[in-house]
Design a protein around this motif. Structure first.
Motif, PDB file in Angstrom:
ATOM      1  N   GLY A  53       0.807  -1.227   0.000  1.00  0.00           N
ATOM      2  CA  GLY A  53       0.000   0.000   0.000  1.00  0.00           C
ATOM      3  C   GLY A  53       0.837   1.273   0.000  1.00  0.00           C
ATOM      4  N   TRP A  54       2.162   1.124  -0.057  1.00  0.00           N
ATOM      5  CA  TRP A  54       2.996   2.332   0.040  1.00  0.00           C
ATOM      6  C   TRP A  54       2.844   3.260  -1.173  1.00  0.00           C
ATOM      7  N   LEU A  55       2.575   2.668  -2.323  1.00  0.00           N
ATOM      8  CA  LEU A  55       2.404   3.544  -3.503  1.00  0.00           C
ATOM      9  C   LEU A  55       1.079   4.312  -3.416  1.00  0.00           C
ATOM     10  N   GLN A  56       0.067   3.645  -2.863  1.00  0.00           N
ATOM     11  CA  GLN A  56      -1.209   4.348  -2.695  1.00  0.00           C
ATOM     12  C   GLN A  56      -1.042   5.470  -1.664  1.00  0.00           C
ATOM     13  N   ASP A  57      -0.262   5.211  -0.617  1.00  0.00           N
ATOM     14  CA  ASP A  57       0.030   6.274   0.362  1.00  0.00           C
ATOM     15  C   ASP A  57       0.750   7.430  -0.340  1.00  0.00           C
ATOM     16  N   ALA A  58       1.713   7.061  -1.204  1.00  0.00           N
ATOM     17  CA  ALA A  58       2.479   8.105  -1.912  1.00  0.00           C
ATOM     18  C   ALA A  58       1.538   8.931  -2.799  1.00  0.00           C
TER      19      ALA A  58
END
Ligand code: FAD
Length: 390
Positions: A262-267
């Motif tokens: 989910g880190w790209l969605q957070d980004a």
């Protein structure tokens, strides 16, 4: 009357240790090498500092058709034993990463130490002359060295594997093994850079770029640096998986092993105007980030990408499959996997089960360590095991 108690063929790491140990047990030993100086691979090892052992040595860090074979020798001559020897010579050392021990000074100190140990054992030498034949008349082994015959009741095969032929490496151990009826597990280059072709050729333009990744082959994974080269992939993590890799298999790379799902969605939520390339460049070298974003076909801003697409990008970045089209072969392989079958040897003494007084030690045997000092520890331990009983 035989000339010696034992003839050891190969004055590399294993042969030197074996000769010193047997010699110091008052055995009359001849150590034979076609090279004009002993321990050449030791001298160039570890970038000239010799990664002489690993404190994490255990049999599960070795590849062999019989994963239990190495246990006995490794258990009887340990990393601590070799460290004690090194320290008794006042050789300064340090631990780098992952339990790898190197000389502070030069690998030449390790060779000098082994030569001194051989001198203490009054070992005789035959260097720089070719072995032209080996025969066994039932009692003694007869070794012809440039036309001169020497005999001994015991023979040790310690001529290593064919990795780096320009340093004098040969497959002689396998010829001898076959001559005496020992099986040979098909040898293959290991700890070797892998090559890329086809549409993965593009990655070669990253030559010189490195990243801290998890590389995997089948169920085996290593977290260390990977390095792109002008021919494909190298660096410690790739060398490690290369020992497990077989033609046609993919090599998986997790480019972002520390990122949570989910880190790209957070980004996307925190920096919606950033591109995927720019976001990846926060964790990876810029040129690598560029090519990965390109290959994923995601060149626009994060805000323009759906969460589903970003999740797919994350999945691919953590399971990037390369399909190497080969390896750089024996010319670049740090070791040779496969070799004289452990099924035909005693794990206690390294003696051939069906030919009394014939021994095989070191890299010639089907025991191959991980990168990081494990191969020398096997050479010391197997050489010591045979040296105890010659
Ligand atoms: P070798 O050391 O290869 O010795 C075999 C000997 O047999 C040689 O002296 C050779 O000249 C001789 N020989 C071969 N054929 C014949 C013949 N026909 N007649 C007579 N003599 C013959 N391992 C580590 O653990 N740590 C490291 O830092 C490390 N760095 C390495 C760096 C490089 C560049 C390379 C190539 C290898 C490295 N290795 C390292 C692996 C390690 O060097 C080997 O696993 C180890 O040397 C094997 O020891 P050995 O005695 O079995 O064989």
């Amino acid at each position: 009357m035989p000339n010696y108690d034992a003839i050891i063929l190969g004055a590399g790491a294993a042969g030197l240790m074996c000769a010193a140990v047997a010699g110091q047990r008052a055995r009359r030993v001849l150590l034979v090498d076609h090279a004009d100086e002993p321990g050449k691979k030791i001298i160039i090892s570890g970038g000239g500092r010799c990664n002489f052992t690993n404190v994490n040595t255990a049999a599960d860090r070795y590849i062999s058709a019989n994963p239990h074979f190495a246990k006995s020798a490794l258990g009887r001559y340990t990393a601590a034993d070799f460290i004690a020897l090194v320290e008794s010579y006042g050789i300064a050392w340090h631990e780098k990463t992952l339990g790898q021990l190197f000389c502070d000074g030069s690998a030449k100190q390790i060779v000098a130490m082994l030569l001194d140990e051989c001198a203490k054992g009054r070992v005789d030498w035959s260097l720089g002359r070719a072995v032209t034949g080996v025969a066994h008349d039932g009692d003694d082994f007869r070794v012809s060295i440039d036309g001169r015959d020497v005999t001994a009741p015991a023979l040790v095969i310690a001529t290593g594997g064919p990795s780096i032929p320009r340093m004098g490496a040969t497959g002689f151990a396998y010829d001898l093994a076959r001559q005496f009826g020992l099986k040979v597990v098909e040898p293959r280059p290991a700890l070797v850079p892998l090559t890329l072709g086809g549409d993965e050729t593009l990655f070669r333009s990253l030559s010189g770029v490195a990243a801290d990744v998890v590389a995997s082959c089948g169920k085996t994974a290593f977290r260390e640096a990977a390095l792109f080269t002008h021919r494909g992939l190298s660096g410690p993590s790739i060398l490690q998986v290369s020992s497990y890799w077989r033609h046609g298999q993919p090599v998986g790379i997790d480019f972002l092993p520390d990122r949570d799902a989910g880190w790209l969605q957070d980004a996307k939520r925190t920096t919606p105007r950033a591109t995927l390339r720019k976001t990846l460049a926060g964790a990876l070298p810029d040129r690598l980030a560029e090519i990965l974003a390109e290959r994923l076909g995601m060149t626009g801003e994060l805000s323009a990408l759906t969460d589903k697409k970003l999740a797919e990008a994350e999945r691919r970045l953590s399971h990037w499959n390369f399909t190497p089209n080969g390896s750089e072969g024996y010319a670049k392989a740090e070791v040779t996997a496969g070799g004289i079958s452990t099924a035909d040897l005693s794990s206690q003494t390294m003696e051939a089960k069906r030919t009394k007084n014939l021994y095989a030690i070191g890299e010639a045997v089907d025991v191959t360590g991980w990168l990081g000092g494990y191969n020398f520890q096997w050479a010391w331990a197997s050489g010591w095991a045979a040296g105890q009983v010659l």
